[in-house]
Motif scaffolding. Structure first.
Motif, PDB file in Angstrom:
ATOM      1  N   VAL A 198     -15.816 103.481 -81.696  1.00 18.13           N
ATOM      2  CA  VAL A 198     -14.927 104.012 -82.731  1.00 18.13           C
ATOM      3  C   VAL A 198     -14.614 102.845 -83.655  1.00 18.13           C
ATOM      4  O   VAL A 198     -14.254 101.762 -83.183  1.00 18.13           O
ATOM      5  CB  VAL A 198     -13.635 104.593 -82.121  1.00 18.13           C
ATOM      6  CG1 VAL A 198     -12.715 105.116 -83.216  1.00 18.13           C
ATOM      7  CG2 VAL A 198     -13.964 105.687 -81.101  1.00 18.13           C
ATOM      8  N   ALA A 199     -14.765 103.056 -84.970  1.00 21.38           N
ATOM      9  CA  ALA A 199     -14.610 101.935 -85.895  1.00 21.38           C
ATOM     10  C   ALA A 199     -14.108 102.375 -87.259  1.00 21.38           C
ATOM     11  O   ALA A 199     -14.226 103.544 -87.640  1.00 21.38           O
ATOM     12  CB  ALA A 199     -15.951 101.217 -86.062  1.00 21.38           C
ATOM     13  N   ILE A 200     -13.581 101.399 -87.981  1.00 21.25           N
ATOM     14  CA  ILE A 200     -13.221 101.563 -89.391  1.00 21.25           C
ATOM     15  C   ILE A 200     -14.391 101.017 -90.203  1.00 21.25           C
ATOM     16  O   ILE A 200     -14.713  99.831 -90.093  1.00 21.25           O
ATOM     17  CB  ILE A 200     -11.944 100.765 -89.736  1.00 21.25           C
ATOM     18  CG1 ILE A 200     -10.747 101.275 -88.926  1.00 21.25           C
ATOM     19  CG2 ILE A 200     -11.666 100.822 -91.237  1.00 21.25           C
ATOM     20  CD1 ILE A 200      -9.520 100.377 -89.029  1.00 21.25           C
ATOM     21  N   PRO A 201     -15.042 101.860 -91.015  1.00 14.81           N
ATOM     22  CA  PRO A 201     -16.123 101.339 -91.849  1.00 14.81           C
ATOM     23  C   PRO A 201     -15.540 100.516 -93.001  1.00 14.81           C
ATOM     24  O   PRO A 201     -14.390 100.720 -93.396  1.00 14.81           O
ATOM     25  CB  PRO A 201     -16.808 102.603 -92.368  1.00 14.81           C
ATOM     26  CG  PRO A 201     -15.729 103.637 -92.357  1.00 14.81           C
ATOM     27  CD  PRO A 201     -14.809 103.283 -91.208  1.00 14.81           C
ATOM     28  N   MET A 202     -16.322  99.608 -93.514  1.00 16.87           N
ATOM     29  CA  MET A 202     -15.879  98.816 -94.648  1.00 16.87           C
ATOM     30  C   MET A 202     -16.175  99.578 -95.941  1.00 16.87           C
ATOM     31  O   MET A 202     -17.302 100.031 -96.159  1.00 16.87           O
ATOM     32  CB  MET A 202     -16.585  97.459 -94.676  1.00 16.87           C
ATOM     33  CG  MET A 202     -16.203  96.553 -93.516  1.00 16.87           C
ATOM     34  SD  MET A 202     -14.446  96.063 -93.502  1.00 16.87           S
ATOM     35  CE  MET A 202     -13.774  97.151 -92.237  1.00 16.87           C
TER      36      MET A 202
END
Length: 187
Positions: free
Chosen positions: A5-9
């Protein structure tokens, strides 16, 4: 399937991150399409568990927040393995904790680990003496780098291919929903 799970740039931040990679003359820069801030690494997880997690993540009510990327550093000490830029923002730890609770509700067990928010810029595979000198000089010259803050409005559940030159594939991008009530700031 390996997942995280991640925050995209956002597109507006990518030129600044790529500019930080340019003067580094050691290691392998992370490709532009792979730049992200990991909230939770799930490792190998089966499809039914990921589907349940996706449903849990969609229920999260977290306020959008501003994120600041500042300060370069390495993981690995005397044998660096990763060059990264630190991430800070009121709301970031709250989002990560909410994601971890959703993961547990989905029945996915993860080892407890300290959250060190960052965006990986480059990876090193056993750097030699010349590379270590280059990395040291790079950190002296650029270690205090800072990018303009940006608004985090979403995160995603991603599949991670093991091929070194391929980007993680999104299996769903989730937007942050307005919080039902104000959240207190993390301590």
């Amino acid at each position: 399937m390996r997942a995280f799970v991640a925050i995209p740039m956002p597109e507006a931040v990518l030129p600044g991150l790529l500019a930080l990679q340019e003067p580094l003359r050691a290691g392998r820069p992370v490709p532009e399409e792979n730049l992200h801030l990991t909230l939770a690494f799930l490792g190998d997880t089966d499809i039914p568990a990921l589907e349940t997690l996706h449903e849990e993540l969609e229920t999260l009510a977290v306020r959008p927040f501003d994120l600041r990327l500042a300060g370069l550093d390495i993981f690995g000490g005397d044998q660096p393995s990763v060059l990264f830029i630190r991430a800070q923002g009121e709301g970031l730890k709250e989002l990560q904790k909410s994601v971890m609770r959703a993961i547990r509700r989905a029945g996915i067990e993860l080892p407890r680990a300290r959250f060190a928010p960052h965006v990986t810029l480059a990876r090193f595979n056993r750097p030699g003496p010349e590379d270590l000198v280059r990395i040291g000089r790079y950190l002296q010259a650029h270690g205090d780098a800072a990018l303009f803050p940006f608004r985090v409005t979403g995160f995603g559940l991603y599949r991670s291919d093991l091929h070194r030159d391929r980007a993680p594939r999104a299996s769903g991008r989730l937007s942050l929903k307005p919080a039902a009530r104000p959240h207190s700031l993390p301590a």
